[in-house]
Design a protein around this motif. Structure first.
Motif: not given
Length: 285
Positions: A132-158
């Protein structure tokens, strides 16, 4: 003299390290670590039972389709699925025509063939789900300086990934008064949100599922917050390991073969050595 000084310095250093280790180990054994808000109020994930659980688990395609709808209408505003191709949706029970139509409903980055400039275009089945964002800078700017993680492998990463996602989505709440009384400095900072299922209790993501009926399911299932959280957790379990049922189905024949081969090898060993008598120990008269 120089050699003596070197030996003395080495011995002093070794004794210092040993003393630090002994005193540190003694302190750790006799003095309990100070309790923190994270340790006292962090919760383990709730129980979540999915059709894919267990050694014979498989996918509930209706639930996966509902979970995909929740991701598309809610989660995709912030989170990507960069390792999942749109053509993979056929595994959820969609026809080829439905996959093409679904892919076309997404907007993906492209290149203008006439000018070579970057542009956007309707998605195709071979495309991967866009960020949804062109880059990490835009992602952080739109989310209180936190970059939303990719969810593809989230259930394996936790740990307890599926249950973790479900618990996190349904765990947003006000800070307990007991926490604020015991740890006044642990008050949730402005712009963050309290969730006891998150490691440090506070995260930048606002509650994504805010009310029942936020999504209208095509199959008529009542879209409560709890139901939507279960469905998208099941969907993210699929994105992390779409071949899981095949792995389980393959595993049982493999285990059966290994058991048969073990029994066969044991019987062969017994047959080969059946005529060999053990040597007797000779004793002196």
């Amino acid at each position: 003299m120089i050699r003596f000084i070197g030996i003395a310095a080495g011995a002093f250093f070794a004794l210092s390290v040993l003393w630090a280790f002994v005193t540190g180990a003694y302190s750790a054994a006799t003095e309990p670590a100070p309790e923190t808000a994270e340790h006292a109020f962090h919760k383990h994930p709730k129980e979540l039972h999915l059709a894919s659980d267990g050694p014979f688990g498989t996918w509930n395609l209706e639930q996966l389709q509902r979970g995909y709808q929740v991701y598309k209408e809610v989660c995709s505003a912030c989170h990507s699925l960069k390792f999942v191709a749109m053509r993979d949706l056929e595994q959820l029970g969609y026809s080829e025509a439905e996959v093409k139509a679904e892919a076309a409903s997404w907007t993906v980055p492209g290149i203008d063939p006439n000018t070579g400039e970057t542009t956007t275009r309707p998605g195709e089945p071979t495309d991967y789900f866009p960020s949804p964002y062109p880059n990490n800078v835009a992602a952080a700017a739109a989310n209180n300086n936190a970059i939303p993680p990719d969810l593809s492998l989230m259930t394996k990463a936790r740990h307890d990934g599926s249950a973790y996602v479900y618990s996190l989505l349904t765990g947003f709440q006000q800070q307990p008064t007991e926490l604020l009384k015991k740890f006044p400095s642990a008050k949730t900072p402005e712009g963050l949100h309290y969730n006891p299922y998150f490691a440090n209790l506070n995260l930048a993501m606002a509650p994504p599922l805010t009310m029942d009926g936020q999504v209208t399911y095509a199959d008529g299932t009542k879209a409560t917050i709890d139901q939507m959280a279960q469905d998208v957790s099941a969907f993210l379990t699929w994105t992390a390991e779409p071949t899981m049922p095949k792995r389980k189905q393959t595993g049982w024949p493999v285990l059966g073969f290994l058991l048969f081969a073990t029994i066969l090898a044991y019987m062969a060993k017994q047959q080969i050595w059946s005529n060999v008598k053990p040597a007797k120990n000779k004793q002196d008269d």
